[in-house]
Design an enzyme around this catalytic site. Structure first.
Site, PDB file in Angstrom:
ATOM      1  N   ALA A  23      -4.161  -5.954   3.805  1.00 51.29           N
ATOM      2  CA  ALA A  23      -3.054  -6.208   4.725  1.00 51.29           C
ATOM      3  C   ALA A  23      -2.808  -7.690   4.972  1.00 51.29           C
ATOM      4  CB  ALA A  23      -3.312  -5.499   6.048  1.00 51.29           C
ATOM      5  N   ARG A  35      -6.622  -4.885  11.679  1.00 49.60           N
ATOM      6  CA  ARG A  35      -7.850  -5.077  12.452  1.00 49.60           C
ATOM      7  C   ARG A  35      -8.023  -6.452  13.082  1.00 49.60           C
ATOM      8  NH1 ARG A  35      -8.485  -1.329   8.704  1.00 49.60           N
ATOM      9  NH2 ARG A  35      -9.662   0.536   9.254  1.00 49.60           N
ATOM     10  N   HIS A 122      -3.174   3.035  -1.765  1.00 49.87           N
ATOM     11  CA  HIS A 122      -2.761   3.846  -0.613  1.00 49.87           C
ATOM     12  C   HIS A 122      -1.297   4.273  -0.680  1.00 49.87           C
ATOM     13  CE1 HIS A 122      -6.311   1.821   1.663  1.00 49.87           C
ATOM     14  NE2 HIS A 122      -6.699   2.858   0.954  1.00 49.87           N
ATOM     15  N   CYS A 133      10.121  21.003  -2.710  1.00 49.90           N
ATOM     16  CA  CYS A 133      10.675  20.938  -4.072  1.00 49.90           C
ATOM     17  C   CYS A 133      10.325  19.656  -4.806  1.00 49.90           C
ATOM     18  CB  CYS A 133      12.185  21.112  -4.042  1.00 49.90           C
ATOM     19  SG  CYS A 133      13.094  19.719  -3.321  1.00 49.90           S
TER      20      CYS A 133
END
Length: 248
Positions: A23, A35, A122, A133
């Site tokens: 991040a 964090r 991620h 679908c």
């Protein structure tokens, strides 16, 4: 020799670079991390539930309206632009020096900067699929949905972002390709990650090369194993490195 000069030297001498990022790679683009003191996980008192709870598969299935309200307000940053780190990595790929970016981020800024070999551990906010679908929906379509919960235009089922939630497994092919890229690298740059989120953080242990660069504002469990530690903002550092490389 200054840290950015050392890094520029090593980049010039390497032909198989891999960047492993978190991040902190995107904070200078205006996307909060998780964090740090100003991170998302420090805002719990302002939220109806802890972020770890709202970002779980169970919560998504049971409370999609609350999930998407949180997701849209805190996780989506469509106006964000790549910073010096994203741009230098894209340039190194074009030169044939950087072989892969392995990222824990879901913002797509590496691709926006021009990188093509990006392994997204991620997932990505730019990929969204109907849970029934499997039709694809763009980030723009999800954000433009009239209801809080975006639904498929064909069958009315919920559209789920292609991001890995708590309680979900990482994509095995992406994991395999990440391990392969890191194990073959001659220079590993770790940037903007606390190296505490598993199993992603353990991927750096597959590196067999001689040079590891660790760029993070706060200490990590891997600091003692790094050959070069840099704590300055990663985007600014990479801009200085780019200037050194272009001047040399």
């Amino acid at each position: 020799m200054k840290p950015e000069e050392r890094l520029a030297q090593w980049l010039g001498e390497s032909r198989n670079i891999v960047f492993f990022g978190g991040a902190g790679t995107s904070t200078e683009s205006g996307i909060p991390d998780f964090r740090s003191a100003a991170g998302l996980y420090r805002q719990e008192e302002q939220l109806p539930y802890p972020p770890e709870v709202m970002l779980s598969r169970t919560f998504f299935m049971e409370h999609p309206d609350i999930f998407f309200a949180f997701y849209r307000s805190k996780m989506l940053h469509p106006a964000a632009e790549p910073n010096g780190c994203h741009r230098l990595l894209a340039d190194l790929e074009k030169e044939g020096r950087l072989q892969a970016v392995v990222t824990q981020n879901i913002d797509g800024l590496h691709q926006k900067a021009g990188s093509s070999r990006v392994l997204e551990l991620h997932g990505s906010v730019h990929r969204n699929y109907c849970m029934k679908c499997a039709r694809f929906y763009s980030l723009e379509e999800v954000m433009a949905a009239e209801d809080t919960v975006p639904r498929c235009q064909h069958d009315g089922a919920i559209i789920k972002p292609d991001v890995v939630l708590y309680e979900e497994e990482l994509n095995q092919e992406t994991l395999y390709n990440s391990v392969e890229a890191i194990s073959r690298a001659d220079l590993l740059i770790i940037g903007g990650t606390s190296l505490t989120v598993q199993p992603a953080a353990s991927l750096v242990t597959y590196f067999k090369g001689a040079r590891t660069v660790l760029m993070n504002a706060d200490p990590t469990p891997y600091d003692a194993k790094a050959n070069l530690l840099i704590t300055d903002p990663i985007g600014q550092v990479m801009e200085r490195v780019a200037a050194i490389l272009s001047a040399g």
